[in-house]
Every structure is written in C-alpha cells, then in structure tokens.
Motif scaffolding. Sequence first.
Motif: not given
Ligand code: 5AD
Length: 437
Positions: A332-339, A52-54, A301-305, A160-163
């Motif tokens: 709460i997660f930091a955005y991580s680009p996925r292939q 899900i994240r790097d 909730t989940d949040i991506i910043v 769009s962010y999710c693998i």
């Molecule tokens: N970067 C960061 N967080 C992510 N999530 C999913 N893909 C990414 C990503 N590329 C988080 C979303 C999702 C949770 C399971 O993981 O918030 O709801």
Amino acid sequence: MKTLNTFYIRTYGCQMNELDSEIISTQLQMSNLKKVDDEVSADIIILNTCSIRDLSEKKVLGKLFEYKKDKKDKIIGVCGCMAMSQKETLLKKFPHLDFLLGTNNLLDINKILDDILTKNLQEKKIDLNYEIGLENFFAKRENKIKTSISIIRGCNNFCSYCIVPQTRGREVSRDPSSIVKEAKYLAREGIKEITLLGQNVNSYGLDKPEKKVLFPDLLYMLDKVDGIERIRFMTSHPKDITKDLMLAIRDLKKVCEFVHFPMQSGSNKILKAMRRTYTKEHYLEKVNLLKSIVPNATIGTDIIVGFPNETDEDFLETYKLFDEIKFDTAFIFAYSPRQNTLASRYEDNISNTLKQQRLQKLLKLYHKILETKYTKLIGTKKEVLAEKLSKDGKSLKGRTKTFEKVLFPAESKLIGSLQTVDIESFSHQTLKGSIPS
Ligand code: 5AD
Ligand code: SF4
C-alpha cells in the motif's frame, strides 16, 4: 591511467532492478573486477536506482550528496530508472558523478568505464530501446535456490501516475527460446524456483505475433524444464489476465497458485483518472473467475491511496473492495507525483496526513485479514521450498506455493528441498511449523 580492481553496487527498488544489478555485476566480473560489500574500499560505486516514488529518489540523492564530500579517486555511477528519468539534470547537478547508464544499456558498463578512464569526462549511455544482446546474456545469480528471469521489458500502459514507461521504454518481449535456454541453464546451476519478471508479464508475446508464443504458452514451455520445481511470475495487469492463464495455473504442476495483479483503487472515478482501463466490477469479475478456476489461488495487490481528488467516499470504496476480496498480499503506497506523468498535471490535493491515515486504515484491515487467514491455516500441512537459514541458524525459512512465508526448525542440508510442514502457529506474517517426525 588509473587501474580499477573493485566495485560496489547498491540496488534500490524492484526485483527487475535486483536482476539488472546481477547483469551489471557479471559484466564487471568478466572484466576481472572484484565485487566488494563496502563502498569505502571500492574503486567504483554504482547506484542502481528507482524512480517510482519521491522517497526512492531522495535516498539516492542523499547518497550522491554524501559522496560529494568524500569522492577520493573513486568512479561513481548511477544506473537504472533515475539515469533515465533525470538524464538531463543529474550530471550537471552532481559534477562528481562520472556516469549514467540507462536501463536498456546494461551491457555497455565496461565500455563506459573504458571511456571514462581514457577521456576523463562525464559519460552517459541511455537508449529508450531494449538492448538486443541482453537476451542472450545469462547473469550469474547470487541466490542459488531461487531467482528471476526477465521475459518482457518496458510498459505500454501509461497509467497516469506511473513513471515506468519513461524509465523503461516500450514493451519488448524476449525471444521464448532464449528464456527456455536460460531456465535450463539455471536448473543446471541448481536453481529450484524461477520468477518470470516484467512490468506486465501478461502482454508477453503480443508485440511479436509471428512467434505465436503468448504468456500461457511460455508457461507450458517452462513447466517442462527438468530441475525447476516452481514457477512464479509478476506483475500482471488486470486487463490482460486471461482465462487461458488461469487454466495454465490450474493445469501446470510447477506454476504457483499466486497472482499479483494490482487493483490500485476500488473507486471507478479514481481508476479512470489513473487510466487503469478497467472498472472495479471488471476487476472483481477477474478475481471471481480466478477463484472459480483455481480455488486455492492467492491474490496480491498494490494500492495507491491519496491520488488527486480521492474523496472519503472513494477511499471507502477501496476499503470495502479490499475487505471483500481479502487480499493475501498487499503493498500500500501513498500517492507521489512523478515528473512528466499525466497525473502530475493534477493538483496533489490530498494532504500527507490524510494519505497516511488512509494508508494506516488499509494496513490495519490487511493485518486483520491475514490474522483470520493464518488462524485457519493452523493444523494444515503446507509444502515449503526451504530457501535459507533463519538468523539464529536453528530454523529454515521458505514459502508455500501460494506465497505464505514459513519458518520451521531444520538443518541447513535441507535448503533447496521441498518439505511438508505442519503449520502450528504464526507471528508477524510468518507461519511457524515443523516437519512431521
Ligand atoms: N505514487 C505512489 N505509488 C506508485 N506506484 C507507481 N507509481 C506510483 C506513484 N506515483 C505503485 C503502484 C505500482 C507499484 C509498483 O508502485 O501501486 O503498482
Ligand atoms: Fe506503471 Fe501501469 Fe505500466 Fe505498471 S502497468 S509499470 S503501474 S504504467
């Protein structure tokens, strides 16, 4: 031919992976292999992985590098999301890795081991489709009080962010009768709480209209299973949460009043770029409808910043909406680009420092919200399912129906029972109390 006696399995990531590991373990135990807790003594090492994240992937890659130095004659395999997302590269990159087993091929684990032993080659079994046999297969559970049941695998949403759509394929709902049968089996085994799992449980049944069982209908069926005291579910996509579901939560005694439906962002611009298909106004409407139908419902909730192009103003909108809704649980997660995701085509233009600053700001707000909420809970009574002993062995840990953690002094014989606890204080996101004498 070498004989295999023991295996070690390490799970990364979500509850779905935990459950998948139990399915794999049960398969191996049926072949007379013994599960061990240390990798050193194991003949087979299995890493059930998350993409899900790097950071999730880096942990596994680190382990694989470690094993390179000290493989001995062990068999080493990677299962789960990385087996899917890196199916073209992992075996080449790690010649000491023996197999890859995809998320839909769990029941092929013994076959793959046989193939390795006879052919002595690297093997992989990776199908994007759901393995039909899986739904008739009940894994043995390690936790004897609460466990999860997979009801729908895969995801059709393509945020769009999710693998995940790449690692778990399209949505396939499991047959309702098989789910009920498994719940009855678990009740006979003494399980008191089940969590219905899926990437998006609310679309349960939509792919099989001929069965005429949608998610709320499934809840009605499961509520009748004797012995099960509580039913939870996760995760819900906000767009698919219906009024029928909210009514089911209100009307069914065993269904817990807690809904995890990730908002991800409070900015319409970012939500659009994330392809979440709802606006912040729609999201808020669903929250308000839920609160009007089930007033005591708690919300997760989940949040991506730090999503690409997230400005200070966009972040402020997330912050304000978070404060308005006052989430009860938040990841709460930091955005991580996925292939190969759509968002990976955008420049990852928010620095790590800024992502971390935004993450910390939201965390601080979240902790403040919890403090206010927990202070108000002091003096109330809560029903708690006693799940396990605390580390010092003097107290029991459990959760309320609305998902708050509770710690109270009691003997282990109460594990598995529902107890009314007087809430007296709290610390570190855990309520503390005692059973009235
Ligand atoms: N970067 C960061 N967080 C992510 N999530 C999913 N893909 C990414 C990503 N590329 C988080 C979303 C999702 C949770 C399971 O993981 O918030 O709801
Ligand atoms: Fe990923 Fe979105 Fe599917 Fe959740 S709903 S698994 S975030 S694509």
